[in-house]
Design an enzyme around this catalytic site. Structure first.
Site, PDB file in Angstrom:
ATOM      1  N   GLU A 184       0.869  -1.187   0.000  1.00  0.00           N
ATOM      2  CA  GLU A 184       0.000   0.000   0.000  1.00  0.00           C
ATOM      3  C   GLU A 184       0.902   1.232   0.000  1.00  0.00           C
ATOM      4  O   GLU A 184       1.659   1.450   0.954  1.00  0.00           O
ATOM      5  CB  GLU A 184      -0.895  -0.004   1.249  1.00  0.00           C
ATOM      6  CG  GLU A 184      -1.830   1.190   1.326  1.00  0.00           C
ATOM      7  CD  GLU A 184      -2.591   1.228   2.659  1.00  0.00           C
ATOM      8  OE1 GLU A 184      -2.278   0.409   3.548  1.00  0.00           O
ATOM      9  OE2 GLU A 184      -3.478   2.087   2.802  1.00  0.00           O
ATOM     10  N   ASP A 201      -4.510   9.685  10.026  1.00  0.00           N
ATOM     11  CA  ASP A 201      -3.237   9.054  10.364  1.00  0.00           C
ATOM     12  C   ASP A 201      -2.674   9.556  11.680  1.00  0.00           C
ATOM     13  O   ASP A 201      -2.780  10.738  12.016  1.00  0.00           O
ATOM     14  CB  ASP A 201      -2.221   9.314   9.244  1.00  0.00           C
ATOM     15  CG  ASP A 201      -2.511   8.451   8.024  1.00  0.00           C
ATOM     16  OD1 ASP A 201      -2.585   7.218   8.193  1.00  0.00           O
ATOM     17  OD2 ASP A 201      -2.699   9.026   6.925  1.00  0.00           O
TER      18      ASP A 201
END
Ligand SMILES: Cc1ncc(COP(=O)(O)O)c(C=O)c1O
Ligand SMILES: Cc1ncc(COP(=O)(O)O)c(C=O)c1O
Lengths: 419, 276, 419, 276
Positions: free
Chosen positions: D57, D68
């Protein structure tokens, strides 16, 4: 008040002869203005349009629950333009100055609140403004000086005596003796020669009138007790006088207990003595100074003393003759709150109600907190929050000892030196 | 100018009128009790009395002298540090009175120290040495008892008038006046302002000319006139001759003392008298 | 707004899937509260009792005369509790949080105004409060941090990225993804995912509703023009939306011109471009970030840029989708005011009207001043004074270069070190 | 667990199902394009592909990666300083695709960089190297055109679901899903929180147990399940066997890289695979 400006044995007009004409002019114009509905309308309009009146009465459910006694309501003078009740008075006197056709105002200031309020109204009404401020106070309260200067006022440092409020007041009076035909001396509290105590109290009494109405709206009755801090006495007069003849309403004034009872450590003029005991060993005693008769902190020789309070606006050496008289007649009960209790009350109000009171007003809160738990839950108590506490950040930060604040200032200075 | 309309003329008034027969104008000098120290201030008073000033005005210091400018204000604040006591001050005056019978002494103070002492008591006790009392923050309206006490004690309460005093009020003061009238020659406090700003060549006045002002007062008044505030030089005193009976020198004296002590004081008095 | 929270092509909800439930809950509760008259009553009551609404509309005769054009009126949001319009929004969302039964609020803050407002309402409503603030902003605006901490809020320094508002916002969103079942994210401006832009604008629209009524009272007509500063857009939405369909009322938004047009020197998102010209060379361009579609300052790769303004509250990288849409449809005209003009306008208002505006609000004043002389005297113009300027003393003192202020701080620090 | 209910199975799904026949669980590793530099990030990807991870990824960095946590956030901010360009990133991926035919590559980014590039254009161009696209801030509701574009280009849009996703919405996602479903195992952002607080011995979940959660998803879904967030140790992966098809490792990988470079990466992959 009787016609000579006396409240019982306090008040009067003890001024140098040179000021007689201007004092008489003021007296006359003030009386005429009081009877002039167009002046009253203008006054009311400016209080609304410029200062945002009416100020609300704020119910404090959290604090009431915490203390477990009477229900607490705050009269929010902190929401006035400039952040304090001082605005009510300068609007009133400012409009009177216009009416008298004078072009300049003189003001004394201690912490700077009244100085800023005066500078604001001067700018608003197109008047010149000179503010006298003790050199020490200027050092301690420079942010306020900065704003006065930005507002176009001249700030004159007073280097005589203790270099604080009292000296500034003397110096302003001196300017007035020189300039009275074109200048008005805009006294910031309900002290000084007649008609100042009456006049300032009157302009401030909008606080009490609103409180009365709002009490009816909020709890359908008059308050059982009203607390206010007492420096010169103007916010206390303002909220209390409209309740004077409502004898069921208890009136409590809170003065600055400071660090202790040594001379210079406090500003307790009334709460530690009954004025009848006319002994100079008491904290305050009857005197005649700065234009009026009242209770002053003084030594055996009649020299006025230094004072202290964590709240700069409460460290005045005298007190309004109206307050002295009400206390003497037991219509007003005076108590004192010490610096440390004041900081505690300040923090309590912040944490539980999200309101930042001026340290002056925090005295009223501290006084109320000391009594509210003993009051039955059915009672309703109003505390006058005479001003907001942003201005007190330097004092509060020292008191609670936050090193981060000092670090912030250091960084700002480093930055400032670089550019 | 004094005339003899009053029925009973006070001691002070008689003294001034007597002296005036010999001199075109008298001198009243102003000192602060306790400045720079109790002892030194007494020495200063002695020096002045020795130099022959006709009137000595002794200010008992107060922490908040609202009608005084920087020089006297500063002197008062310094004096207070020595904890001056009113009864000691009165004692000193009593001794002067005996040692200097050719001068008269006036006690000046603000109301509060006198009030704390007891104004009636003060008036009574002062009578042994003091000819007149000057209290700048005690207006005529508040002075009923005080005037009675003074009359009883044989002390003159000295009233101040100014160029701004309206005529009706001037008349009141003139009627109340005994001993002398203290004519403030301009607005503002003692010392500084005009006299410093405008190079001290003139006696400062407000809008009315000094001549007109004093002329009006003389017309209404039966007592001698003393003129104060801002006198620093000989020619200012000369100008006052014919308009007033007494020239009052205050801040100039303090400034001289601060600059050169007693020596400078003697020098100043000589200069002001026009004797050099 | 359409049902998905779009205003034209702006708005919407672009959030991580984890937030979906809470976003939907908020949307539902908000809609229900809008229709619930008891909620509306409570809202109105708290705005009055706690924050002192209505705020006045202040006629400015001196300034109007000086500029010689339209008549100037100021909408005085500076008189709100906490000193800015931010209070309107936190009261609204705070009451919604109570309604949802959540116990904690999360807020992001740049200069600290919204942080303080959030801490105040949290204390008032008995909620926990965590404020995310860029580490650099904490350094620059420590006084605000001090008050938040005193109010009992936890202030979390954000050390990522530029360490300013944008990073704080991202971090607050991260907290929310973690804590959403028990915490509400109290966004301070009309940005973010639906329903935030609509909701914040709605809570703020009390400003415009009052202005409408007060205009009728003061000059018997709607204003000809309304000026407001545009950071995130909440004060502009608040005063303008109630006039949206009154097409004769010109709406002008003023954004931060900063020091110049280089990236990082300004926060001009809208006024230098028409949104149709979708070129990244323009100052702002369409983007989708931080939960919503709008105009953002970004580079060709779609990375958001740094911003600058002398007013910390205006240096936001995006702008409310409502504002972006109104500007695109030409219902709102966007202009920019540079730092130096803002300081000039600030001083003008102080000197001539005795009102100290926040530097944010001084942008609105500066924008208005640049146009008012050209407007006919018969026109009436309203400027939104979104907040007061006391908080800006550090910035203003630097800008006007007052060495006394630095000296004051040095003395305070010396003193503080000694004790 | 995947089954074969979908009519046309995507390339990615086929790949995963194929690989799963050989292995109990696959590994998807997450890297940030441009961190610590463009070149180094490419070397890191090569290392991972060489070490045989089935799925890679690649996150194209955005300045404001709201989903995140600290590790990836920091990596993104550092990466941006190297001015990463999306077209270069796509080129790099294309070359990987050719060089590492046994792995599949997914491109992850926030919406804005893709939107600026042109989402339709991106989908078309990405198809040469990318098997699936992950856009955490693009919800299903806003994705009509995007889904069409993806279908046309033969790329799988990968949808994320969470333990908080209500069942009705889970069903929608499962219906829309192609390639695989990205199951977030708990609240919060990537990296830190639970996994750090609670000594990282367990796969963190919210209120529902992970088993129940993944069980429910598997029931509704026809595509393989990838489970992410918080995986740091081998035993976490073992626990996932039988519940999911792919274990996603993100922050742990970055942390390993920061601590010991490519060497540490190889070590971590080996450990996670249980080969030592
Ligand atoms: C906020 C505030 N409260 C109270 C006071 C005390 O004055 P007063 O007793 O006249 O109300 C001051 C004086 O500066 C003040 O600023
Ligand atoms: C006083 C004031 N005005 C304006 C703004 C800008 O925000 P908005 O555009 O949402 O009104 C802020 C933001 O902090 C502010 O504090």
């Amino acid at each position: 008040m009787n016609n000579n400006g006396y409240y019982g044995r306090y008040g009067g007009s003890y001024i140098p002869e040179i000021l007689y004409t201007s004092q008489q002019q003021l007296l006359k114009e003030y009386r005429q203005a009081q009877a002039d509905s167009s002046f009253q309308l203008e006054l009311q309009q400016e209080m609304q349009q410029f200062s945002g009146r009416p100020t609300p009465l704020t119910p404090c459910r959290n604090l009431s629950k915490l203390l477990g006694g009477a229900q607490i309501y705050l009269k929010r003078e902190d929401l006035n333009h400039s952040g304090a009740h001082k605005m009510n008075n300068v609007i009133g006197q400012g409009l009177l100055v216009k009416r008298m056709g004078k072009k300049r105002i003189i003001a004394e200031t201690g912490a700077g609140q009244h100085g800023i309020a005066s500078a604001l109204i001067a700018a608003r009404l197109g008047l010149e403004c000179t503010v006298y401020m003790g050199a020490k106070d200027i050092e301690r309260q420079y942010p306020n000086v900065f704003w006065m200067k930005q507002l176009g006022a001249e700030v004159v440092p007073v280097t005589s005596g203790g270099q604080t409020l009292r000296d500034a007041l003397d110096e302003a009076l001196r300017d007035w003796t020189d300039s009275h035909p074109s200048s008005h001396y805009l006294i910031g509290t309900s002290c000084g020669c007649a008609p100042y105590p009456e006049m300032v109290a009157k302009f401030q009494s909008v606080i009490g009138r609103e409180t009365k109405e709002q009490s009816q709206q909020l709890f359908n009755a008059l308050p059982d007790a009203v607390y206010a801090s007492v420096g010169g006495g103007s916010n206390a007069c303002g909220i209390m006088l409209p309740f004077q003849s409502d004898v069921a309403v208890e009136l409590i004034g809170v003065e600055a207990g400071g660090r202790g009872t040594k001379p210079g450590d406090h500003a307790v003029r009334l709460s530690n003595n009954r004025a009848e005991t006319d002994s100079p060993a008491m904290l305050g005693s009857p005197g005649i100074a700065q234009g009026f008769a009242s209770i002053f902190l003084q030594d055996e020789q009649g020299q006025l003393q230094e004072t202290h309070s964590i709240a700069a606006g409460l460290d005045y050496v005298g007190v309004s003759p109206i307050i002295a008289d009400l206390a003497e007649k037991n219509r007003l009960r005076m108590i004192a709150a010490k610096d440390d209790k004041v900081i505690e009350a300040f923090q309590l109000l912040l944490r539980h109600e999200g309101i930042i009171p001026a340290l002056e007003s925090a005295h009223a809160v501290a006084g109320a907190i000391s009594e509210i738990p003993q009051r039955p839950k059915e009672q309703n108590v109003v505390i006058n929050i005479s001003g907001r506490g942003d201005k007190d950040i330097f004092n509060v930060a020292s008191a609670v000892g936050d090193p981060e604040f000092d670090r912030f200032l250091s960084r700002y200075l480093d930055q400032s030196l670089k550019t | 100018m004094s005339n003899d309309r009053t029925p009973e003329t006070s001691q002070l008034q008689q003294f001034i009128q007597q002296e005036r027969k010999l001199k075109p104008i008298l001198l009243m000098t102003h000192v602060v009790y306790g400045y720079p120290s109790i002892e030194d201030s007494i020495r200063l008073m002695e020096t002045l009395l020795e130099s022959g000033v006709e009137l000595l005005e002794i200010q008992f210091p107060f922490s908040d002298p609202i009608a005084d400018g920087p020089s006297i204000l500063n002197a008062c604040h310094k004096a207070i540090n020595h904890r001056p006591q009113l009864d000691h001050c009165l004692k000193a005056i009593e001794s002067f009175k005996q040692r200097f019978p050719n001068s008269r002494i006036l006690l000046m103070s603000y109301l509060n120290p006198l009030y704390r002492y007891g104004l009636s008591k003060l008036v009574k006790e002062a009578a042994t040495g003091v000819s007149g009392l000057i209290i700048p923050d005690l207006p005529l309206e508040q002075a009923e008892q005080y005037r009675k006490d003074c009359e009883l004690a044989g002390i003159d309460p000295i009233w101040l008038i100014t160029p701004d005093t309206p005529e009706s009020r001037l008349v009141q003061h003139c009627e109340a006046a005994t001993g002398m009238l203290y004519c403030v020659s301009r607005r503002g406090v003692t010392g500084k302002t005009d006299s410093q700003k405008e190079d001290s060549k003139q006696i400062p006045t407000t809008t009315v000319s000094l001549r007109d002002y004093l002329g009006l007062v003389a017309e209404k008044s039966t007592v001698p006139l003393a003129v104060g505030f801002g006198i620093r030089e000989r020619h200012q005193i000369t100008m006052l001759q014919g308009l007033a009976d007494v020239a009052i020198v205050g801040s100039a004296l303090l400034d001289a003392y601060d600059n050169g002590g007693l020596r400078q004081i003697r020098q100043l008095i000589t200069t002001l008298r026009g004797k050099n």
